[in-house]
Scaffold this active site. Sequence first.
Site, PDB file in Angstrom:
ATOM      1  CB  SER A 121      -0.953  -0.053   1.198  1.00 15.54           C
ATOM      2  OG  SER A 121      -1.894   0.984   1.161  1.00 15.54           O
ATOM      3  CG  HIS A 149      -4.433  -1.828  -1.763  1.00 17.55           C
ATOM      4  ND1 HIS A 149      -4.950  -2.493  -0.687  1.00 17.55           N
ATOM      5  CD2 HIS A 149      -3.796  -0.748  -1.230  1.00 17.55           C
ATOM      6  CE1 HIS A 149      -4.637  -1.861   0.424  1.00 17.55           C
ATOM      7  NE2 HIS A 149      -3.943  -0.808   0.121  1.00 17.55           N
TER       8      HIS A 149
END
EC number: 3.4.21.92
Length: 202
Positions: free
Chosen positions: A101, A126
């Site tokens: 992330s 993501h």
Amino acid sequence: MPIGVPKVPFRNPGEEDAVWVDVYNRLHRERLLFLGQEVDSEISNQLIGLMVYLSIEDDTKDLYLFINSPGGWVIPGIAIYDTMQFVPPDIHTICMGLAASMGSFLLVGGEITKRLAFPHARVMIHQPASSFYEAQTGEFILEAEELLKLRETVTRVYVQRTGNPLWVVSEDMERDVFMSAIEAQAHGIVDLVAVENSGDLT
């Protein structure tokens, strides 16, 4: 029983006696920075302060940011990223363990050609929503429009710094995409993968 932060000896130039300082303080003096936790405002401010201070101290010597992070808050992560682009020294990013992330966002933000992953490191990208929801816990509500702008910002950075087309990055960010070090290199997130038991890079 917790041992606390290990201490190591350090001798200031011109002084005979060494003093004991915590290991991170010692490593910071060698321009080595560490992100070994979730990204939040506190660690963001610490890293930004260190990058700015070390840049003022010497704006020609490179900095090294070691990353082992599950991600975290988007805005503090973007603040670190922007500082990395702003300070004059090149910043090497090194992934050890996991850069997920916001961790992978900072990994890709290192100086192009100077982004490295250890051979068994994992990288995950993501969309920013999931880490924001986790960080939120009722403290604030992120408007959908603002979330969309943040997603566009993060996507644009990945496109610029990986060389991948917009559609590829957008598709990858629809879900959690985990990669090995080699896959992250092929994806343009890192430039080099360290070779095990060797000082060589591939």
